[in-house]
Design an enzyme around this catalytic site. Sequence first.
Site, short mmCIF file in Angstrom:
data_model
loop_
_atom_site.label_atom_id
_atom_site.label_comp_id
_atom_site.label_asym_id
_atom_site.label_seq_id
_atom_site.Cartn_x
_atom_site.Cartn_y
_atom_site.Cartn_z
N GLY A 90 -54.52 4.12 -32.98
CA GLY A 90 -55.86 3.85 -33.52
C GLY A 90 -56.52 2.89 -32.56
O GLY A 90 -56.42 3.04 -31.35
N SER A 122 -49.28 5.18 -28.98
CA SER A 122 -50.63 4.78 -28.54
C SER A 122 -50.88 3.28 -28.74
O SER A 122 -50.22 2.48 -28.09
CB SER A 122 -51.64 5.67 -29.27
OG SER A 122 -52.90 5.59 -28.66
N ALA A 123 -51.74 2.85 -29.66
CA ALA A 123 -51.97 1.43 -29.88
C ALA A 123 -50.67 0.71 -30.24
O ALA A 123 -50.42 -0.43 -29.82
CB ALA A 123 -53.02 1.21 -30.97
N HIS A 159 -52.01 7.55 -23.06
CA HIS A 159 -52.97 8.64 -22.81
C HIS A 159 -53.46 8.58 -21.36
O HIS A 159 -54.65 8.77 -21.10
CB HIS A 159 -54.20 8.54 -23.74
CG HIS A 159 -53.90 8.52 -25.20
ND1 HIS A 159 -53.58 9.66 -25.91
CD2 HIS A 159 -53.89 7.51 -26.10
CE1 HIS A 159 -53.37 9.33 -27.19
NE2 HIS A 159 -53.56 8.03 -27.33
N GLU A 194 -49.59 11.88 -21.81
CA GLU A 194 -49.30 12.42 -23.14
C GLU A 194 -48.06 13.32 -23.09
O GLU A 194 -47.94 14.15 -22.19
CB GLU A 194 -50.51 13.18 -23.66
CG GLU A 194 -51.65 12.22 -23.96
CD GLU A 194 -52.92 12.91 -24.42
OE1 GLU A 194 -53.01 14.13 -24.29
OE2 GLU A 194 -53.82 12.20 -24.91
#
Lengths: 235, 235
Positions: A90, A122-123, A159, A194
């Site tokens: 997020g 991700s985050a 990413h 990714e």
Amino acid sequence: MKNLLIASTSTVHGGNYLAYLLPELQLHFAQSKSILFVPYARPGGISHEEYTLKVKSFFALLNIEVNGLHEFSNPTQAIEKAEGIFTGGGNTFLLVTQLHQNNQMQILKKVIESGTPYLGTSAGSNICGPTMQTTNDMPIIYPPSFETLGVIPFNLNPHYLDTDLQSKHMGETRETRIKEFHQFNAQPVIGLREGSWLDVKGEQITLKGELSARLFRQNQEAIEVESGNKMEKFV
Amino acid sequence: MKNLLIASTSTVHGGNYLAYLLPELQLHFAQSKSILFVPYARPGGISHEEYTLKVKSFFALLNIEVNGLHEFSNPTQAIEKAEGIFTGGGNTFLLVTQLHQNNQMQILKKVIESGTPYLGTSAGSNICGPTMQTTNDMPIIYPPSFETLGVIPFNLNPHYLDTDLQSKHMGETRETRIKEFHQFNAQPVIGLREGSWLDVKGEQITLKGELSARLFRQNQEAIEVESGNKMEKFV
């Protein structure tokens, strides 16, 4: 012994949420009947409840119960007692703001260093490095600090996107941005594509997945590191 | 009366630095024998000196002298006396950090509100809104605050990129990021495409260039605004 799975993304193109990691996660959380989910990054602004439900429905496939960190009256204790922890993606600014404001950064670091299995996407992966300063996210909220867990000696750029030589867009490339970071900061940065992840066992950090990662070090040319390599060699 | 030219980018694909704005800049700085250049954003990490030289060589075409803000022993006075001001692009976090640390944000705001002609490109445009929180840049340095000049009532997203429906990349789109911003912040955001600029005369803010801009308002669907429109109607 530290035991982390630090993934670039939760979802690869055309796949379902976390599906590409399913065999890894079965091993990673083999001893965890339940895991604690940190929903603070709220992708697209969804609520803690909605986000936790999404994660619950994935982990039901593995017969693992999921509880959201926001549900506990004593969240510190919940972190300390967790059999496994997952921090979802997020907005990294939002995630880091919440962790600092709730005084949860240090306790999270402590349990990860003591061996609680951790999954980040991700985050949730960004926060594993010394700082969040190589995030791609927008600064939608002002965090008390950019410092993060520091359980690995690299910053991450999840990413990771290669420079598109055909592009007519004049915004900075990812590589340019990371070079700007190294004008002011010394830690290496792993551009994690990714479908790639880092498998951390103690001080060993192995690159996994099909793709290579791009490694940026201050005052050096960026290099490609093939999957299977130990990243700690490059610090 | 405020007099600003707020551009998405300094350079359009295939063109030279600032070349597409040349006719506009001749008018904009018609009364300025010299302009003050703010080099703090340091694109790609270049030095204040290198960056100022680049700008000097462009403005030589217009017979306008350029002095870098870093060259003055009394920078506050330099800002107050400037016949025109240009803040170039680069990293917005770095630019905003320097402006706050040097106590130059308020004095810059004051002279712009008093009518000193101002040109911003990219990061230099970002700082015209109430906050820098819709920048695309990496947080390579921790600013004392995200607040910026607030000389227009919109935040900006320069180098605005439309969602690529063909993309297999799973990172957030620009639109998703701006929607996350509006979970926590109320000001409208103008997604300003490359080759577009805002022409500010007093409280009138006209969209210029060939392309439309994308306007995001809290709790509303994003809309396209055609070039030539007054943006202040949409606040």
